[in-house]
Design an enzyme around this catalytic site. Structure first.
Site, mmCIF file in Angstrom:
data_model
loop_
_atom_site.group_PDB
_atom_site.id
_atom_site.type_symbol
_atom_site.label_atom_id
_atom_site.label_comp_id
_atom_site.label_asym_id
_atom_site.label_seq_id
_atom_site.Cartn_x
_atom_site.Cartn_y
_atom_site.Cartn_z
ATOM 1 N N SER A 135 -16.775 -8.080 97.536
ATOM 2 C CA SER A 135 -16.479 -6.813 96.865
ATOM 3 C C SER A 135 -15.002 -6.536 97.029
ATOM 4 O O SER A 135 -14.336 -7.124 97.887
ATOM 5 C CB SER A 135 -17.313 -5.694 97.506
ATOM 6 O OG SER A 135 -16.853 -4.416 97.132
ATOM 7 N N TYR A 149 -20.783 -0.733 104.612
ATOM 8 C CA TYR A 149 -20.717 -1.733 103.543
ATOM 9 C C TYR A 149 -19.464 -2.598 103.695
ATOM 10 O O TYR A 149 -19.530 -3.831 103.607
ATOM 11 C CB TYR A 149 -20.730 -1.024 102.197
ATOM 12 C CG TYR A 149 -20.727 -1.930 100.993
ATOM 13 C CD1 TYR A 149 -21.867 -2.650 100.649
ATOM 14 C CD2 TYR A 149 -19.610 -2.051 100.180
ATOM 15 C CE1 TYR A 149 -21.885 -3.473 99.534
ATOM 16 C CE2 TYR A 149 -19.613 -2.864 99.070
ATOM 17 C CZ TYR A 149 -20.750 -3.575 98.744
ATOM 18 O OH TYR A 149 -20.757 -4.393 97.634
#
Length: 307
Positions: A135, A149
């Site tokens: 990401s 995350y």
């Protein structure tokens, strides 16, 4: 391009479905895995080139069974796409230890479990390609609500970079993919879990952030079908890039990270002179090393793309 066998995790929803469809369109065979095998089969339909298998990536036993099924059906595994992930959103103090553990289990330990099961097959073949979906939060994460995350994605990238050095002698390539904001199902109720409010000091900021994240679902600018097609191209390269940054926002994040690091170093003279240094990337189009700044790579389209 020769026919390959792909194993894709998280193939029953979101971006995983696009990855499967792109691989099939390119003429490859796919082992499509997910926690709900019936859902995977329903979404993808029936094809001699598709094998749907049950795979909860947090289960090492599931991973081993999926790999055995793949080899029994197709005889080999050429490309593994570690795509399955989850999102535990919230302030670090309000996320419980159990939620942190679950985030790491899905997005860090999960890819490790599947890769550990696949590596013996690829070592025997002396070939293979492991693609892990990270990401932009794995590049830089100086914003709220993503501490768990980001920790999982930073961990994923550190593991992948070290793994590359270990398995390259066996002819196995690795690629870290850093997508920006893409229209996936990561922000749906099935994939996102929010911390329960528990600390009054965060009250003023928490509500607007939760509303922001919920409102972004389905509104992201990136097209996952384009990213899927890019993965097919990457996997066909003789020397795939070790990192692939996708999306204008992810590119901007990478450039800002570089600028921030340089600014910090220049603020403390004598630690390291980076003003004349460049990032080394390998260009998938020509297989030659380049020494361009990120901005130049974006311009010539070698390793970073706006999809």
């Amino acid at each position: 391009m020769s026919k390959q066998v792909w194993l894709i995790t998280g193939a029953g929803r979101g971006m995983g479905v696009d990855f499967v469809r792109a691989a099939l369109a390119a003429g490859h065979s796919v082992v499509a895995s997910g926690r709900d095998r019936d859902r995977v089969s329903k979404v993808l339909g029936t094809s001699s080139d598709v094998l749907a298998v049950t795979l909860d990536v947090t289960s090492a036993a599931d991973a081993e069974a999926a790999v055995r099924a793949a080899v029994d059906r197709f005889g080999r595994i050429d490309v593994l796409v570690n795509n399955a992930a989850s999102f535990y959103a919230g302030y670090f103090e309000e996320l419980t230890p159990a939620q942190i553990d679950q985030q790491l289990a899905a997005s860090l330990i999960g890819p490790m479990n599947v890769t550990r099961a696949v590596l013996p097959v690829m070592r025997k073949q002396r070939s293979g390609h492991i693609i892990s979906i990270s990401s932009s939060a794995g590049l830089a994460a100086g914003f709220e609500f993503v501490s768990a995350y980001a920790a999982s994605k930073f961990g994923l990238e550190g593991w992948m970079e070290s793994l590359q050095a270990e398995i390259a002698p066996f002819g196995i390539a690795t690629t870290i993919v850093n997508p920006g904001f893409f229209r996936t199902e990561l922000l749906t109720e099935q994939s996102t879990n929010y911390a329960e409010p528990s600390i009054a000091d965060y009250d003023d900021r928490r509500g607007p952030l939760v509303e922001y994240w919920k409102a972004q679902n389905g509104q992201q600018s990136g097209d996952p079908a384009k990213l899927a097609r890019a993965l097919i191209t990457i996997a066909s390269e003789k020397q795939p890039p070790r990192r692939f940054i996708a999306g204008a926002d992810a590119i901007a994040t990478a450039e800002q990270k570089i600028a921030d690091v340089k600014a910090q170093i220049e603020a403390h003279p004598g630690t390291l002179d980076v003003t004349r240094r460049r990032l080394n990337f390998r260009a998938p189009a020509c297989g030659q090393k380049t020494s361009h700044p990120v901005a130049d790579i974006v311009q010539c389209g070698l390793c970073v793309t706006n999809v």
